[in-house]
Write a protein that holds these residues in place. Structure first.
Motif, PDB file in Angstrom:
ATOM      1  N   PRO A 133     -25.138   6.713 -25.429  1.00 42.72           N
ATOM      2  CA  PRO A 133     -24.156   7.454 -24.114  1.00 42.72           C
ATOM      3  C   PRO A 133     -24.100   6.668 -22.980  1.00 42.72           C
ATOM      4  N   GLU A 134     -25.035   6.514 -22.400  1.00 40.00           N
ATOM      5  CA  GLU A 134     -24.852   5.433 -21.119  1.00 40.00           C
ATOM      6  C   GLU A 134     -24.154   4.192 -21.447  1.00 40.00           C
ATOM      7  N   LEU A 136     -21.936   3.634 -23.474  1.00 39.67           N
ATOM      8  CA  LEU A 136     -20.509   3.804 -23.644  1.00 39.67           C
ATOM      9  C   LEU A 136     -19.611   4.301 -22.648  1.00 39.67           C
ATOM     10  N   ASP A 137     -20.480   5.023 -21.553  1.00 35.31           N
ATOM     11  CA  ASP A 137     -19.609   5.405 -20.348  1.00 35.31           C
ATOM     12  C   ASP A 137     -19.484   3.795 -19.359  1.00 35.31           C
ATOM     13  N   ALA A 138     -20.574   2.900 -19.410  1.00 28.83           N
ATOM     14  CA  ALA A 138     -20.291   1.791 -18.850  1.00 28.83           C
ATOM     15  C   ALA A 138     -19.288   0.774 -19.528  1.00 28.83           C
ATOM     16  N   SER A 140     -16.616   2.000 -21.209  1.00 30.03           N
ATOM     17  CA  SER A 140     -15.185   2.455 -20.903  1.00 30.03           C
ATOM     18  C   SER A 140     -14.818   2.075 -19.370  1.00 30.03           C
ATOM     19  N   VAL A 141     -15.470   1.987 -18.560  1.00 31.43           N
ATOM     20  CA  VAL A 141     -15.301   1.508 -17.125  1.00 31.43           C
ATOM     21  C   VAL A 141     -14.823   0.083 -17.265  1.00 31.43           C
TER      22      VAL A 141
END
Length: 472
Positions: A133-134, A136-138, A140-141
């Motif tokens: 999850p972490e 994936l967030d990084a 996307s940014v």
């Protein structure tokens, strides 16, 4: 007087002989001892036969699809039995180990190896899933900051703006009537009547109080039910019991196929009527078993070597958990053509999820992956297997599509081994040689030497040499 009847009979016979024969004589008019005409063949019989064959093929596909809970484990057990059968036979001949004990030992050893491999892969897989999850967030940014992605988004916005016709969704105000003003409604005006049945006095009191306050009733909240598809993890965990049950059933089938393989073969061959057919069936079975087991063992060794090489390459690139990706590459290589692209896409996504990898840095992982696959497919596999089993790429893709549609991912893994087994059997059966040529040409060493143009040009010279030698 005695010659007159004979002359009349002779003239009658000559007259009958001069009459041309009929093309078809009805059975009721023919002589009792004569032969009846051949029965006419229905012209639509061949069409009906072909239609029945097509329906039989569709029924077979229907049975394979809906009986996959039993047929898939049994087919997997048959393929694994051909792989482990030489081991059981070697233990029986070399060490006098009974087939029941040899089959149990082979299964226990295989299960132990699987448990060790899963225990080694459990920790890397858990680390990857936990940090996903972490990452994936990084990612996307990081993707929003890529110039290529920004240009793509801007182009999409321009295309969406070009299709907008500027249609306003606001409701236009009703047109005002002629002579209408902002004065208070009086008299028989409908708006005046809306103030109530109390008359002008009530209207004046309302105006002095500052107007009418209309309390809007609170509308009940509407409940929206949205059906979302299950996530990937939910699908994996929901299908895990069925997969484990299928593998357990496959191992049960495998044990009995290894322990009772010769007995089943002997009982089947005993049903054949002649001794020649029995010898031919035994020879065909042994040849097919030897060819398929050799092919499966060599392909498994090649895929294991490929997994080691790709794992080392991913470690050099800097990808975390290289052992996990090496094992994935070895398993996907059982699916030709398609498995290589799937593995390259997975390692690209995993590399891009790392914070230290840019777009170009992440492209190095699939590039190395595809280069190793190309070297294996063009040099290693032809050198080890030779051209004895050369499959048509179109037939391979059709087999992958069919078995993947019928039995899912496990069917896609079994597609090429099943196609290879079919080709090996068809090569050894004279009546099935056309089907073997359709699946792929088989080039033998002796046949290639005799069928080459040089061999054909040298063959007459070799036969003519003995005729010239005595003359010299």
């Amino acid at each position: 007087m005695t010659n007159t009847p004979s002359n009349a009979a002779r003239e009658e016979s000559l007259d009958l002989a001069s009459i041309p024969p009929l093309e078809s004589i009805p059975p009721q008019l023919g002589s009792p001892g004569g032969s009846l005409p051949a029965p006419t063949v229905d012209a639509g019989w061949n069409t009906r036969t072909k239609a029945l064959e097509v329906l039989a093929i569709l029924a077979l596909a229907y049975t394979l699809f809906f009986a996959r809970a039993v047929l898939l484990p049994f087919t997997l057990a048959v393929v694994l039995a051909l792989l482990f059968r030489p081991v059981v036979r070697y233990l029986r001949k070399r060490w006098r180990v009974p087939e029941y004990a040899g089959a149990a030992g082979a299964l226990v050893g295989t299960i132990a190896m699987l448990i060790v491999a899963l225990s080694l892969l459990a920790l890397p897989a858990e680390d990857f899933v936990r940090g996903l999850p972490e990452k994936l967030d990084a990612a996307s940014v990081k993707l929003n900051q890529e110039k290529l992605f920004k240009s793509f988004v801007s182009m999409q916005k321009k295309l969406n703006g070009a299709g907008d016709l500027g249609v306003s969704t606001e409701t236009p105000a009703p047109p005002r009537r002629e002579g209408e003003d902002d004065e208070e409604p009086e008299g028989d005006d409908p708006d005046y009547a809306a103030l109530g049945a109390a008359g002008p006095g009530a209207a004046a009191e309302v105006r002095q109080a500052g107007g009418v306050e209309v309390e809007e009733e609170d509308e009940p909240a509407t409940m929206v039910v949205e059906e979302r598809p299950p996530s990937l993890l939910n699908r994996v965990f929901s299908s895990a019991p069925e997969a484990l049950g299928g593998f357990a059933l496959a191992f049960v089938f495998l044990y009995f196929l290894l322990a009772e393989g010769d007995a089943i073969l002997n009982n089947t061959i005993a049903l054949l009527p002649t001794m020649a057919e029995k010898r031919e069936a035994v020879g065909l079975t042994r040849a097919a078993e030897k060819g398929v087991s050799r092919y499966l063992m060599l392909v498994s060794a090649i895929n294991a070597a490929l997994g080691v090489c790709i794992g080392i390459a991913m470690w050099l690139v800097g990808l975390p958990n290289p052992v996990l990706w090496g094992v994935m590459a070895g398993m996907l290589n059982f699916i030709p053509y398609v498995g290589a692209f799937i593995g390259a896409g997975v390692v690209f996504l995993v590399a891009y999820l790392e914070p230290d990898f840019g777009l170009l840095d992440a492209a190095m992982a699939p590039l190395c992956y595809m280069c190793i696959n190309l070297l294996e497919g063009n040099f290693l596999t032809p050198a080890v297997l030779g051209k004895s089993i050369s499959l048509n790429p179109l037939m391979v893709l059709l087999s992958l599509a069919f078995w993947g549609w019928i039995w899912g991912p496990t069917g896609a893994v079994l597609a090429v081994p099943l196609l290879s087994m079919t080709k090996i059997v068809c090569d050894d059966v004279e009546s099935l040689r056309p089907l073997a040529l359709l699946l792929g040409p088989r080039i033998e060493k002796d046949d290639s030497a005799s069928d080459s143009p040089d061999a054909e040009s040298e063959k007459p010279a070799a036969t003519a040499a003995p005729a010239v030698a005595p003359a010299a």
